[in-house]
Design a protein around this motif. Sequence first.
Motif, PDB file in Angstrom:
ATOM      1  N   PHE A 270       0.857  -1.182   0.000  1.00 61.34           N
ATOM      2  CA  PHE A 270       0.000   0.000   0.000  1.00 61.34           C
ATOM      3  C   PHE A 270       0.893   1.232   0.000  1.00 61.34           C
ATOM      4  N   GLU A 271       0.282   2.363  -0.332  1.00 64.07           N
ATOM      5  CA  GLU A 271       1.039   3.606  -0.406  1.00 64.07           C
ATOM      6  C   GLU A 271       0.358   4.670   0.439  1.00 64.07           C
ATOM      7  N   MET A 272       1.185   5.343   1.237  1.00 66.07           N
ATOM      8  CA  MET A 272       0.727   6.502   2.001  1.00 66.07           C
ATOM      9  C   MET A 272       1.082   7.714   1.149  1.00 66.07           C
ATOM     10  N   THR A 273       0.056   8.468   0.719  1.00 67.50           N
ATOM     11  CA  THR A 273       0.274   9.609  -0.162  1.00 67.50           C
ATOM     12  C   THR A 273       0.248  10.907   0.660  1.00 67.50           C
ATOM     13  N   PRO A 274       0.893  11.946   0.170  1.00 63.97           N
ATOM     14  CA  PRO A 274       0.871  13.220   0.910  1.00 63.97           C
ATOM     15  C   PRO A 274      -0.571  13.709   1.080  1.00 63.97           C
ATOM     16  N   PRO A 275      -0.837  14.392   2.189  1.00 63.50           N
ATOM     17  CA  PRO A 275      -2.202  14.910   2.403  1.00 63.50           C
ATOM     18  C   PRO A 275      -2.561  15.937   1.332  1.00 63.50           C
ATOM     19  N   ALA A 276      -3.836  16.061   1.038  1.00 62.22           N
ATOM     20  CA  ALA A 276      -4.317  17.033   0.047  1.00 62.22           C
ATOM     21  C   ALA A 276      -4.041  18.431   0.563  1.00 62.22           C
ATOM     22  N   GLN A 277      -3.638  19.294  -0.333  1.00 61.12           N
ATOM     23  CA  GLN A 277      -3.316  20.684   0.037  1.00 61.12           C
ATOM     24  C   GLN A 277      -4.541  21.559  -0.056  1.00 61.12           C
TER      25      GLN A 277
END
Length: 175
Positions: free
Chosen positions: A168-175
């Motif tokens: 799985f991938e942890m993606t940067p939070p939405a800006q």
Amino acid sequence: MTAKFKIGLRIAFILTVLFSSIVAHGQAAQPTPNNDALAVSLKMQTEQIQVGQMPWAILTVYNISDQPVTIRDTMYRVYVYGKDGGAPTTLVQRQFTDRPRLSDVPLMHGPDVGPSTVWPAGGAGDSYVHKFDLTYLYDLSAPGRYTAYAEVLDPSSHRWLRTKTVIFEMTPPAQ
């Protein structure tokens, strides 16, 4: 009997004993059929999760025996790895695994959920499902790709059964 014949008989006897013990040892070393009562699988609810959201891993334990099997909280564990090795653990995970840091203050234990019974295959309750919020056990605040797997202690064979690894991938939070 000649001396050469006696020596030949002795050598033949020694070789027979040696060969017999090798064959007997080889037969004893053959793997025995496993006596596992369980089969296990792990999947992620979703493969891309924003940092700050809960990455849910779903562990399913199937009863493949003909007898009910009891599952307790101490009979399963989950592992998470990032690009640099094991993901940092939370206080909860360190307490579960009895690997505290010097600065850790032990948490109070909540009420035990109690054991769950998994009925034989084909029955009404032939699997046990447990959802893990992986951020409860591991610090997944760094964006990146992670892998996870779980192990479940089979009460029949007393072996830790390992699931396949999930990614799985942890993606940067939405800006």
